[in-house]
Design an enzyme around this catalytic site. Structure first.
Site, PDB file in Angstrom:
ATOM      1  N   THR B  44      34.246  15.541 115.615  1.00  0.00           N
ATOM      2  CA  THR B  44      34.645  15.448 117.024  1.00  0.00           C
ATOM      3  C   THR B  44      33.459  15.542 117.974  1.00  0.00           C
ATOM      4  O   THR B  44      33.439  14.921 119.017  1.00  0.00           O
ATOM      5  CB  THR B  44      35.688  16.532 117.345  1.00  0.00           C
ATOM      6  OG1 THR B  44      36.799  16.333 116.475  1.00  0.00           O
ATOM      7  CG2 THR B  44      36.156  16.459 118.785  1.00  0.00           C
ATOM      8  N   HIS B  52      39.363   2.905 120.770  1.00  0.00           N
ATOM      9  CA  HIS B  52      39.435   1.541 120.245  1.00  0.00           C
ATOM     10  C   HIS B  52      40.749   0.866 120.601  1.00  0.00           C
ATOM     11  O   HIS B  52      41.772   1.535 120.769  1.00  0.00           O
ATOM     12  CB  HIS B  52      39.293   1.564 118.715  1.00  0.00           C
ATOM     13  CG  HIS B  52      37.954   2.069 118.256  1.00  0.00           C
ATOM     14  ND1 HIS B  52      36.844   1.265 118.242  1.00  0.00           N
ATOM     15  CD2 HIS B  52      37.553   3.285 117.825  1.00  0.00           C
ATOM     16  CE1 HIS B  52      35.814   1.977 117.807  1.00  0.00           C
ATOM     17  NE2 HIS B  52      36.213   3.212 117.551  1.00  0.00           N
ATOM     18  N   VAL B 176      40.002  29.363 106.631  1.00  0.00           N
ATOM     19  CA  VAL B 176      41.167  29.330 105.757  1.00  0.00           C
ATOM     20  C   VAL B 176      40.675  29.170 104.322  1.00  0.00           C
ATOM     21  O   VAL B 176      39.928  28.242 104.010  1.00  0.00           O
ATOM     22  CB  VAL B 176      42.123  28.181 106.138  1.00  0.00           C
ATOM     23  CG1 VAL B 176      43.223  28.027 105.088  1.00  0.00           C
ATOM     24  CG2 VAL B 176      42.719  28.438 107.511  1.00  0.00           C
ATOM     25  N   LYS B 254      32.528  -0.184 111.540  1.00  0.00           N
ATOM     26  CA  LYS B 254      32.631  -1.131 112.642  1.00  0.00           C
ATOM     27  C   LYS B 254      31.257  -1.636 113.067  1.00  0.00           C
ATOM     28  O   LYS B 254      31.143  -2.374 114.025  1.00  0.00           O
ATOM     29  CB  LYS B 254      33.347  -0.472 113.819  1.00  0.00           C
ATOM     30  CG  LYS B 254      34.799  -0.124 113.513  1.00  0.00           C
ATOM     31  CD  LYS B 254      35.492   0.399 114.757  1.00  0.00           C
ATOM     32  CE  LYS B 254      36.959   0.702 114.494  1.00  0.00           C
ATOM     33  NZ  LYS B 254      37.152   1.874 113.609  1.00  0.00           N
ATOM     34  N   ILE B 342      40.879  11.432 108.500  1.00  0.00           N
ATOM     35  CA  ILE B 342      40.949  10.851 109.843  1.00  0.00           C
ATOM     36  C   ILE B 342      39.540  10.444 110.266  1.00  0.00           C
ATOM     37  O   ILE B 342      38.861  11.124 111.017  1.00  0.00           O
ATOM     38  CB  ILE B 342      41.596  11.842 110.850  1.00  0.00           C
ATOM     39  CG1 ILE B 342      42.909  12.399 110.293  1.00  0.00           C
ATOM     40  CG2 ILE B 342      41.823  11.155 112.178  1.00  0.00           C
ATOM     41  CD1 ILE B 342      43.979  11.370 110.002  1.00  0.00           C
ATOM     42  N   SER B 344      37.174   6.975 111.677  1.00  0.00           N
ATOM     43  CA  SER B 344      37.414   6.063 112.783  1.00  0.00           C
ATOM     44  C   SER B 344      38.621   5.205 112.457  1.00  0.00           C
ATOM     45  O   SER B 344      38.746   4.757 111.319  1.00  0.00           O
ATOM     46  CB  SER B 344      36.187   5.182 112.981  1.00  0.00           C
ATOM     47  OG  SER B 344      36.413   4.279 114.023  1.00  0.00           O
ATOM     48  N   CYS B 408      21.013  23.544 136.358  1.00  0.00           N
ATOM     49  CA  CYS B 408      20.567  22.452 135.473  1.00  0.00           C
ATOM     50  C   CYS B 408      20.133  21.308 136.357  1.00  0.00           C
ATOM     51  O   CYS B 408      20.939  20.738 137.085  1.00  0.00           O
ATOM     52  CB  CYS B 408      21.709  22.033 134.553  1.00  0.00           C
ATOM     53  SG  CYS B 408      21.535  20.403 133.836  1.00  0.00           S
ATOM     54  N   CYS B 410      18.870  18.338 135.553  1.00  0.00           N
ATOM     55  CA  CYS B 410      19.130  16.959 135.128  1.00  0.00           C
ATOM     56  C   CYS B 410      20.577  16.558 135.407  1.00  0.00           C
ATOM     57  O   CYS B 410      20.844  15.484 135.915  1.00  0.00           O
ATOM     58  CB  CYS B 410      18.835  16.797 133.643  1.00  0.00           C
ATOM     59  SG  CYS B 410      17.197  17.348 133.156  1.00  0.00           S
ATOM     60  N   CYS B 443      16.045  16.521 130.090  1.00  0.00           N
ATOM     61  CA  CYS B 443      15.079  17.532 129.626  1.00  0.00           C
ATOM     62  C   CYS B 443      15.621  18.291 128.419  1.00  0.00           C
ATOM     63  O   CYS B 443      14.915  19.108 127.833  1.00  0.00           O
ATOM     64  CB  CYS B 443      14.659  18.476 130.745  1.00  0.00           C
ATOM     65  SG  CYS B 443      15.661  19.958 130.952  1.00  0.00           S
TER      66      CYS B 443
END
Lengths: 411, 492
Positions: B44, B52, B176, B254, B342, B344, B408, B410, B443
Site C-alpha cells: 500500500t 485503473h 497474528v 502492466k 491482491i 495490481s 517543512c 518543500c 529535500c
C-alpha cells in the site's frame, strides 16, 4: 507590513545584507527567517574556521553569526523568525507565521538569501534499502551540535564535502568510529585544510575514487557496500567490499534553494543552479537581489557574507534610486575547465570581484578572460574557489558574452 | 473477554477498505496489523497510485470483476473521505502500426469487463495535444477516461480513520501467529498479544496471506513477492505527464509507467522481478536502470533529469500462485475469508472487494448484517493550511497558532498539521510523512526531520533518542552525545 529592504534568510548572507542595507541608508530593513533564531546554519557550525578573511579572526560559526546579529540589532534591523516565506514577487513577499497568519510584506527591494539544501540520497540513487540511519551531514550536524543527539556509533561518510569532513571529526570526537569517508572523485570535495584537520589528524581513512553501491539493513542501516570506480565514475565489478556500520552520512553536494525566485520568474544559470546576477547581485527581476549560497555554492562563509554585503548595499541604493546598473552588461560565461562564474553580468565601467570554481584540479594554471590572462596560479582545485578582481582595464573593450577559460595541466 | 464479530488481518488498502465497509453494520469489528501504523507493512505504501480503468484483466477473472467496479466506487469514496484523487484518464501507448491491434484487443477486453468510454486515439496530432511530452514516435493510444490517480497510503489511512470513527477497533503492533479453528469453525486469532476471539476472520495479510491461510487449513495457494522499483521526481517535472502513460502490458505486469502523482510529482516504474524474500524491498542498480530505460521510451529525454530525482524505492506485489485475486469465504473452516493475492489492480479493486466480503458474510449467514442508523460516511482530511483560501487559513491560525508555523519548506507543512497527524495516530517519522508530506519533498527531510522529531518527542512524551523512523529498531538518533565517550571511559 512594509519595509524598504526585506531580506529573506538570516544566515551569513542575509545578515550581512541587512547590515549593509542599513549602513547604506535604507531606513526600514526587515529580515525574515524560517528558523527559531537568527544565524542560518551558523549556530550549528561549532567548529572554527569562520571569519579568517572578513574579521581576520578565527571564529566558530555561532561567534561569527553573533558579530552580525549584534551589529544588526545595534543598527535597528527588524527581524521576523519562525516565519516561512511562501511567495515572492518584485515588491512583495507573502509569508506565514503563528502571530500574523499568512500576510504580505510590501518591500521596495528584496534580498534573497535563502541558502542551500543538501542533496538527498534519492538524488544520487544509491541502490539498496532505505532504513533509519541515513542522514545528510547538515541534518546530523544540527541534531548533534544543537540538540545533543548522535546518529550512530559506526559511521560511513559518503562524499568529502566540507560539511562531511567536519562531521567525520565531530563523530570521532564523540567516540563514534568513522569507518571511512568515501569520495567518488579522484580528489577530495572539501578544502585541503579540512582534509588534514578532520581526517588525517584523526586517522580517518579517505577512500578516493570509491562510492557506496548498496545500502543494507531493514529497520536500521547494518552495512554499506563500497566499490572502486573507473574514470567514468562507474563502479568496477570485483572491487566491492562490505563495511558494517549503523549510519551513513551524506555530504554529496548542496543545491541553491531558489524555488521562490524561480516561481517569480528570475532567470537561472544552469551552471550554478542559482539566479543570474549582475555585479550588484541583482537578479533579472528589478529590485530583487540575491546573495550567498542561494546564488552559487561558495567555499567559505566569508565570501558568502561579502556577496550579502554587496546585495544589501545595492538594495539600499535601489530604494534611494541611486543604484547604477550596467547599461550594456558583459556576460562572463564559464569556458574551458570552469564550472561556474559569479556574478555572470558585469558593467565594465568599474573593477569587479568575481568568484570562479574550476571543474578539475589544475597545475600551472592560467585564468583567461577572452584572450587576456588575468591570473596565474601554481595549483587550482574545485573545492577552493578563485576570487578575482577584474580591473576596469581588463574589462575595457569587452562586450556581449566573454568566456572565462582556465588553462593548465591536469592533476 | 470481548468476542469480536470480525477480525481483519492486515491494515493495508484491502484490510482498511473492508474495515470501513463493515463499519456500516452493527458489528464488533477489529482490524489488526503487525506494524506500528496503518499501511506500513507492504504494497500500500509502495505502488504506482493508479486507479485503473480495468481493461487489461482477463474477462471472467476476479480482477476483471472487481477492478472496474472499484474504479466506479472511488470517486465518491475519495470525496467522502477527502482523499487526494484525480480522474486524469490514462493512456496505453504503442509505437508502431502493427501494435495498434494490441490496443484493439485491450479495448475489446475492456468492453467485456464493462469499462466505459474506452477509445483508441490513432492520431499523432491529438496525442501530442493531450500529452505534449509523449514520444513523437507514439502512433496511437488507448484512452481510458475513467482511470485516475490517488494517494494510496492516504487512502488506507482515511479508510482506517473513518472505520474507527464508526466503531472499528484497531490493534497495531500485533502480529497474528495463527487462525484458531475448532470443529471446522473459526474461533479467533492467536496473536503476539494473546488470543483474540472472533466469529469471522478475514485474511488480508498481503504477502503473508498464504502463511496465515495455511494456519486455518486452507493451503491451495502460495504468495510470492514480485518486486517493482521506482524513481520519483521533483515537482518541477510533474508536468511531463498529465495522466498515467502505459506501454502495452506484458504477461506479468502492466509495464513501466510514467505518471503524475496526485501530489504533483512525477513517478516512473515499476519493473517486475520475481524474488523469494518477502522482506526484500531493496532497490538494485539494474532495476533502477531498467525503469529509467522503460520511462525514456514514453518520455524521451527523461534520463537527462537524473538530478531531479528525489527518491528511489521498491515495493512488493503479492503475486498469488492462482494468478487471480482470491476472494473467498470457506465452508471449512466456516467463518474464514481469504482476501489474498491482491496484486495490481488491488488498490483500484479494494472498495469492490470490501463490498464482496460483506456480501459473502451475509450470503453464508456467518453474521447478521444490520445497517447502523448512525453510520458517518465522512472523514475530514488534516487541514492543509497553505492550500486554504487566505481568510480561512488565517481564521485557523488565529484559533490554533501552530498552523501558522510552517516547519517543512518543500511541502509547506505546518506544525499544526504534524500535531493533528499525531493526534490521529502517527507515532513515527514515516507516520508523519505519509499523513502530512513533511519529508516527502525535494529535500527529503533534510530540514524538517529535526522539527518533526522534536514535535513527536514532545507530543508523545518520549525522549528524542527514542523517536523512530518506522517502529522499534529504527530509532533515528539513538544516542546522546557523550554517551559513547563515557562508555569508552568506563570500559578503560
Amino acid at each position: 507590513m512594509q519595509a524598504d529592504v526585506a531580506v529573506i534568510g538570516a544566515g551569513a548572507a542575509g545578515l550581512a545584507a541587512a547590515v549593509a542595507a542599513k549602513k547604506a541608508g535604507a531606513e526600514e530593513v526587515l529580515i525574515i527567517d524560517r528558523e527559531e533564531k537568527l544565524g542560518g546554519i551558523l549556530p550549528q557550525c561549532i567548529h572554527t574556521g569562520f571569519g579568517l578573511q572578513y574579521f581576520q579572526e578565527n571564529l566558530t560559526g555561532p561567534e561569527y553569526a553573533l558579530k552580525f546579529i549584534e551589529e544588526a540589532r545595534r543598527l535597528g534591523v527588524k527581524s521576523l523568525t519562525n516565519t516561512m516565506v511562501l511567495r515572492l514577487r518584485p515588491g512583495e513577499i507573502t509569508a506565514a507565521n503563528s502571530q500574523q497568519g499568512i500576510f504580505t510584506v510590501k518591500a521596495r527591494a528584496i534580498v534573497f538569501a535563502a541558502g542551500a539544501r543538501e542533496r538527498p540520497i534519492g538524488a544520487i540513487g544509491v541502490p539498496g534499502t532505505r532504513p533509519a540511519g541515513i542522514y545528510t551531514a547538515g541534518l546530523a550536524q544540527k541534531l548533534m551540535d544543537n540538540y545533543g543527539l548522535l546518529p550512530g556509533r559506526e559511521i560511513v561518510v559518503l562524499g568529502s564535502g566540507d560539511v562531511g569532513l567536519i562531521m567525520a571529526r565531530r563523530f570521532a570526537m564523540e567516540g563514534a568510529k568513522v569507518k571511512a569517508v568515501v569520495e567518488i572523485m579522484p580528489y577530495p570535495g572539501g578544502l585541503a585544510r579540512n582534509v588534514v584537520q578532520c581526517l588525517e589528524d584523526w586517522g580517518i581513512p579517505l577512500l578516493l575514487s570509491h562510492t557506496v553501491t548498496k545500502i543494507h539493513g531493514k529497520n536500521r542501516v547494518e552495512a554499506v557496500t563500497i566499490a572502486k570506480v573507473d574514470d567514468k565514475l562507474r563502479p568496477i565489478p570485483g572491487t566491492e567490499r562490505k563495511i558494517s556500520c549503523d549510519a551513513l552520512v551524506l555530504s554529496v553536494g548542496l543545491i541553491p534553494e531558489i524555488e521562490l525566485l524561480e516561481e517569480a520568474g528570475a532567470q537561472l544559470d544552469p551552471h550554478t543552479g542559482g539566479p543570474i546576477v549582475d555585479e550588484n547581485m541583482e537578479t533579472s527581476l528589478r529590485g530583487v537581489f540575491a546573495a550567498g549560497n542561494a546564488v552559487c555554492i561558495f567555499d567559505s562563509v566569508d565570501n558568502v557574507s561579502i556577496t550579502g554585503e554587496t546585495a544589501g548595499k545595492a538594495a539600499a541604493l535601489h530604494v534611494q534610486q541611486k543604484l547604477q546598473r550596467p547599461a550594456k552588461p558583459i556576460r562572463i560565461a564559464p569556458g574551458r575547465n570552469v564550472r561556474y562564474v559569479v556574478p555572470q553580468l558585469v558593467s565594465g565601467s568599474r573593477s569587479v570581484k568575481i568568484y570562479v570554481r574550476v571543474s578539475k584540479p589544475l597545475r600551472n594554471a592560467a585564468i583567461m578572460l577572452g584572450d587576456k590572462t588575468v591570473r596565474r596560479a601554481p595549483r587550482l582545485t574545485p573545492p577552493e574557489m578563485v576570487t578575482l578582481t577584474l580591473s576596469k582595464t581588463v574589462l575595457e573593450g569587452l562586450e556581449g558574452e566573454v568566456k572565462l577559460n582556465v588553462e593548465g595541466e591536469e592533476g | 473477554m470481548k468476542i469480536y464479530d470480525v477480525a481483519i488481518i492486515g491494515a493495508g488498502i484491502t484490510g482498511t477498505a473492508i474495515a470501513r465497509e463493515l463499519s456500516k453494520y452493527k458489528l464488533k469489528t477489529l482490524l489488526i496489523d503487525k506494524e506500528v501504523d496503518i499501511a506500513f507493512g507492504g504494497a500500500t505504501k509502495a505502488n504506482t497510485g493508479i486507479i485503473h480503468a480495468g481493461y487489461d484483466d482477463p474477462p471472467g477473472s476476479n480482477r476483471a470483476k472487481y477492478c472496474p467496479k472499484g474504479n466506479s466506487l472511488w470517486p465518491k469514496l475519495a470525496k467522502e473521505l477527502e482523499i487526494p484523487f484525480k480522474q486524469t484518464s490514462s493512456f496505453v501507448v504503442v509505437f508502431n502500426e502493427e501494435d495498434v491491434k494490441e490496443l484493439e484487443n485491450l479495448l475489446e477486453r475492456g468492453r467485456k469487463n464493462g469499462v466505459p468510454r474506452l477509445e483508441i486515439i490513432h492520431d499523432k496530432k491529438r496525442l501530442a495535444q493531450m500529452e505534449p511530452h509523449l514520444s513523437p514516435r507514439a502512433v496511437a493510444a488507448l484512452w481510458a477516461p475513467t482511470a485516475g490517480i490517488i494517494s494510496p497510503y492516504e487512502a488506507a489511512i482515511a479508510l482506517a480513520e473513518n472505520a474507527r470513527e464508526n466503531g472499528v477497533e484497531i490493534f497495531l503492533e500485533t502480529r497474528v501467529e495463527r487462525v484458531k479453528v475448532e470443529n471446522g469453525e473459526v474461533k479467533g486469532v492467536e496473536t503476539s498479544r494473546g488470543f483474540i476471539p472472533a466469529k469471522v476472520v478475514v485474511n488480508a495479510a498481503g504477502l503473508y496471506a498464504d502463511e496465515i491461510s495455511r494456519t486455518a487449513g486452507v493451503d491451495y495457494f502460495t504468495i510470492h513477492p514480485r518486486k517493482g522499483e521506482y524513481h520519483i521526481y521533483d515537482k518541477r517535472l510533474g508536468h511531463l505527464a498529465r495522466r498515467p502513460l502505459f506501454p502495452t502490458p506484458t504477461p506479468i505486469s502492466k509495464g513501466i509507467v510514467v505518471t503524475p502523482t496526485v501530489e504533483g510529482n512525477l513517478l516512473i516504474g515499476p519493473n517486475a522481478r520475481d524474488i523469494s524474500d518477502k522482506e526484500d524491498t531493496s532497490t538494485t542498480r539494474e532495476g533502477l536502470d531498467e525503469v529509467m530505460r522503460g520511462a525514456a521510451k514514453l518520455i524521451p529525454g527523461i534520463e537527462k533529469y537524473r538530478r531531479l530525482i528525489i527518491r528511489n524505492f521498491a515495493g512488493l506485489r503479492a503475486e498469488p500462485s492462482t494468478r487471480d485475486f482470491i476472494v473467498e469465504a470457506y465452508d471449512d473452516p466456516r467463518g474464514f475469508i481469504n482476501v489474498a493475492g491482491i496484486r495490481s489492480p488491488g488498490l483500484t479493486s479494494a472498495p469492490a472487494i470490501a463490498q464482496a466480503v460483506a456480501e459473502m458474510i451475509a450470503e453464508k449467514e456467518l453474521l447478521k448484517l444490520q445497517k447502523k442508523e448512525k453510520f458517518n460516511p465522512y472523514r475530514k482530511a488534516i487541514p492543509r493550511v497553505v492550500e486554504m483560501p487566505p481568510s480561512e487559513a488565517n481564521k485557523l491560525i488565529k484559533e490554533k497558532p501552530e498552523y501558522g508555523h510552517i516547519i517543512c519548506r518543500c511541502e509547506h507543512v505546518s506544525e499544526g498539521e504534524v500535531i493533528e497527524a499525531i493526534r490521529r495516530g502517527a507515532k513515527t517519522i514515516d507516520g508523519i510523512k505519509f499523513r502530512t508530506r513533511a519529508g516527502m519533498g525535494r529535500c527529503q527531510g533534510g530540514f524538517c526531520t529535526y522539527y518533526v522529531l522534536k514535535i513527536l518527542a514532545r507530543e508523545l512524551g518520549v525522549p528524542e533518542e527514542k523517536v523512530t523512523k518506522r517502529g522499534k529498531g529504527s530509532e533515528l538518533f539513538p544516542y546522546k552525545i557523550k554517551e559513547l565517550v563515557r562508555r569508552d571511559e568506563n570500559a578503560s
